[in-house]
Each structure stands twice: as C-alpha cells, then as structure tokens.
Design a protein around this motif. Structure first.
Motif, mmCIF file in Angstrom:
data_model
loop_
_atom_site.group_PDB
_atom_site.id
_atom_site.type_symbol
_atom_site.label_atom_id
_atom_site.label_comp_id
_atom_site.label_asym_id
_atom_site.label_seq_id
_atom_site.Cartn_x
_atom_site.Cartn_y
_atom_site.Cartn_z
ATOM 1 N N TRP A 36 6.314 -5.536 -4.602
ATOM 2 C CA TRP A 36 5.330 -6.513 -4.130
ATOM 3 C C TRP A 36 5.981 -7.827 -3.721
ATOM 4 O O TRP A 36 5.731 -8.348 -2.651
ATOM 5 C CB TRP A 36 4.277 -6.787 -5.207
ATOM 6 N N THR A 44 8.701 -6.234 1.757
ATOM 7 C CA THR A 44 7.842 -6.181 0.586
ATOM 8 C C THR A 44 6.382 -6.322 1.008
ATOM 9 O O THR A 44 6.079 -6.778 2.114
ATOM 10 C CB THR A 44 8.177 -7.296 -0.416
ATOM 11 N N VAL A 45 5.476 -5.944 0.109
ATOM 12 C CA VAL A 45 4.052 -6.035 0.432
ATOM 13 C C VAL A 45 3.634 -7.488 0.616
ATOM 14 O O VAL A 45 2.965 -7.843 1.587
ATOM 15 C CB VAL A 45 3.202 -5.366 -0.664
ATOM 16 N N VAL A 67 -0.756 -12.648 -7.379
ATOM 17 C CA VAL A 67 -1.137 -11.241 -7.448
ATOM 18 C C VAL A 67 -1.445 -10.837 -8.882
ATOM 19 O O VAL A 67 -0.909 -11.406 -9.840
ATOM 20 C CB VAL A 67 -0.015 -10.352 -6.863
ATOM 21 N N ARG A 70 2.633 -7.340 -10.157
ATOM 22 C CA ARG A 70 3.760 -7.251 -9.219
ATOM 23 C C ARG A 70 4.418 -5.869 -9.334
ATOM 24 O O ARG A 70 5.338 -5.669 -10.109
ATOM 25 C CB ARG A 70 4.783 -8.360 -9.506
ATOM 26 N N GLN A 80 -5.068 -3.048 -5.817
ATOM 27 C CA GLN A 80 -4.370 -4.313 -6.043
ATOM 28 C C GLN A 80 -5.260 -5.489 -5.661
ATOM 29 O O GLN A 80 -6.094 -5.384 -4.750
ATOM 30 C CB GLN A 80 -3.079 -4.349 -5.226
#
Length: 291
Positions: A36, A44-45, A67, A70, A80
């Motif tokens: 993440w 990465t996201v 978030v 992670r 998520q």
C-alpha cells in the motif's frame, strides 16, 4: 448534549479555507503492487491513488491520506478504506463526478468503489473497530483454478477442516501474538482476535476468516501458516495456541505467501463515536495494521 472535546477541528486547505474529508472505499489486486504505502521507486496502491487524486485536485495539495491497513506486497483488498482531505471548492466541483473521474484515471488493478463525505472526526485508521481478512487455500490435487491463481494458495497436502477449526479456536481472544509477529521496537504485539474460523466454499477452497481490532506485521499470514501445519497433520491442533506463551517470534512458524490474503472489510462505529474511538485507540497503542 455537551460537545465531545475530542472532536477534531475541520482541516484547513493551503488557502486557509475549510477542507472536506472524504472516505474512499478501495479494492485492488495486489499482484503487481509493492504494498500500500508510497515508495519512491516502486509501484504502490497509495502511489497510484495519490497520482490520480492530484490530477484532479492539483499537485502539491496536501491530501493527508490515511489508510485503515497498510497491506504488504502481493496482498489484495476488496474492503480497504482510506481518507483524504480535499479543498472545499474542489469537492463542490467534483462531488457528482469524482468517482467516475477516478475510474478513468486509476489502473485496471485498483478501483475506488465509493467516495463518501465524512466529518473531520473520522479517521480511517484510528476510528476503525476491526479489520477482517480472508485467506484462500486450494488443497485439490490440481491446484487453484486458473482465474483464481492470484488470490488462492495451492496446497499439496489435503487439509482437514475440523483440524483447522480446532487449531483456530485456541487463537481467539486477546493475547500477546509475539510468536506470530515481526516485532518493532516500542510496539506492542498484544491484539484482540474476535473471529478466527475456517469454511469450505462451493468450489472446494478452504477459507480462513480472521478478524481483530488490528494486526501487527505478518500476523495473519503467520497464523495461517501455523494452522495449515495443524490442518494437514504435520502438527498437533494444539500447537498454534501453544506458541502464545512465547514472547518473541517463533522460527518454527512459516509465513504463508502473500497472494492468498485479502482484506475484505473494515468496521467503524456510528458517526458520533468516530472521535471517541480514535482517541481510545491512540491511547491504547499505535498499531501497525500490516497483515
């Protein structure tokens, strides 16, 4: 009713105006992501999501992205949650089109499924009451179905569902899970698992469901690794729970591969309890929600 003193002030934009906090519900196939969190040289996201948002809000506008969990490299998500703060004027302009515009900007392996305005007391990480993960294991002789190969572990030994459930039962509750965690300095490994069980889906895949207030690094995959050893008969069903007496990571526990794991849900209290929950979580610990 007296106002709760823990409620946060509404965030400010660089221009000094009030910002709008947004809850983003996010799904992604973690196969091609290095987790993440933003990393300068890796995909990465959070990196692709931030880039998409900055295209719409303007580069350099601080989003304060936070978030719920992670996830590590290779781990997937269907549930998520993160939050960002956008300038109020930007939200007024994009309110009716933000979801559609993000769909056009995001890559095919990551989607924002919902955008919801929330009060500034909402914190995707600290207001959460639980995170729920599922881990899929195919113990068929031929392995995972090709279309599910990215989110299902192939296991060469037959698994006994009752043995898996018996092993899981001993791990539920509030314990020190040091044997199953990658320890970080000054971070607690005490967690409260409220649900840990196994099922067989119609396709024959064994699925572990793990829910807790939070998880430390590698905890879910370590728990799965220990339970698989009991489920295929290599260890007694009491062995995973026996490791709870340890105060350091057990070298006997094999961490299950990342690709079988999916974050499926994050729970939150009623809106009036966002700030109270966040305050309580901060007092309790600063969790590393990495599974």
């Amino acid at each position: 009713m007296q106002e709760d003193s823990t409620v946060q002030a509404r965030p400010e934009t660089p221009e000094g105006g009030a910002a709008q906090r947004l809850r983003l519900d996010v799904s992604y196939d973690g196969t091609a992501f290095s987790g993440w969190a933003v990393q300068p040289t890796r995909r990465t996201v959070a990196g692709v999501l931030t880039a998409a948002l900055e295209t719409l809000t303007g580069a350099g506008v601080p989003l304060g992205m936070t978030v719920a969990g992670r996830t590590d490299a290779g781990v997937h998500a269907t549930g998520q949650v993160c939050h960002v703060d956008v300038p109020g004027a930007t939200w007024a302009e994009l309110r009716d089109s933000l979801l559609r515009r993000l769909a056009a900007l995001m890559p095919a392996d990551a989607r924002v499924r919902a955008v919801t305005p929330v009060p500034p007391s909402f914190d995707a990480r600290f207001s959460a009451t639980f995170r729920r993960y599922e881990y899929r294991v195919a113990d068929t002789g031929w392995g995972p179905e090709p279309l599910r190969r990215h989110d299902t572990l192939g296991w060469v030994r037959p698994l006994d569902l009752e043995r898996l459930r018996a092993a899981a039962a001993g791990l539920v509750g509030e314990h020190d899970y040091a044997a199953f965690c990658k320890r970080k300095e000054n971070a607690t490994t005490v967690r409260a698992i409220s649900r840990l069980d196994w099922r067989r889906d119609p396709d024959g895949v064994a699925v572990a469901v793990v829910q807790a207030d939070a998880f430390c690094q590698a905890m879910v995959r370590s728990l799965v690794g220990a339970m698989l050893a009991a489920g295929d008969g290599r260890r007694e069903v009491s062995w995973p729970a026996s490791l709870l007496r340890l105060r350091e990571r057990s070298s006997a526990v094999t961490v299950a591969p990342a690709h079988g794991l999916t974050l499926v849900a994050v729970g939150y209290p009623e809106e009036a309890e966002y700030a109270r929950r966040a305050d309580a979580t901060r007092r309790l610990r600063v969790p590393d929600a990495i599974a």
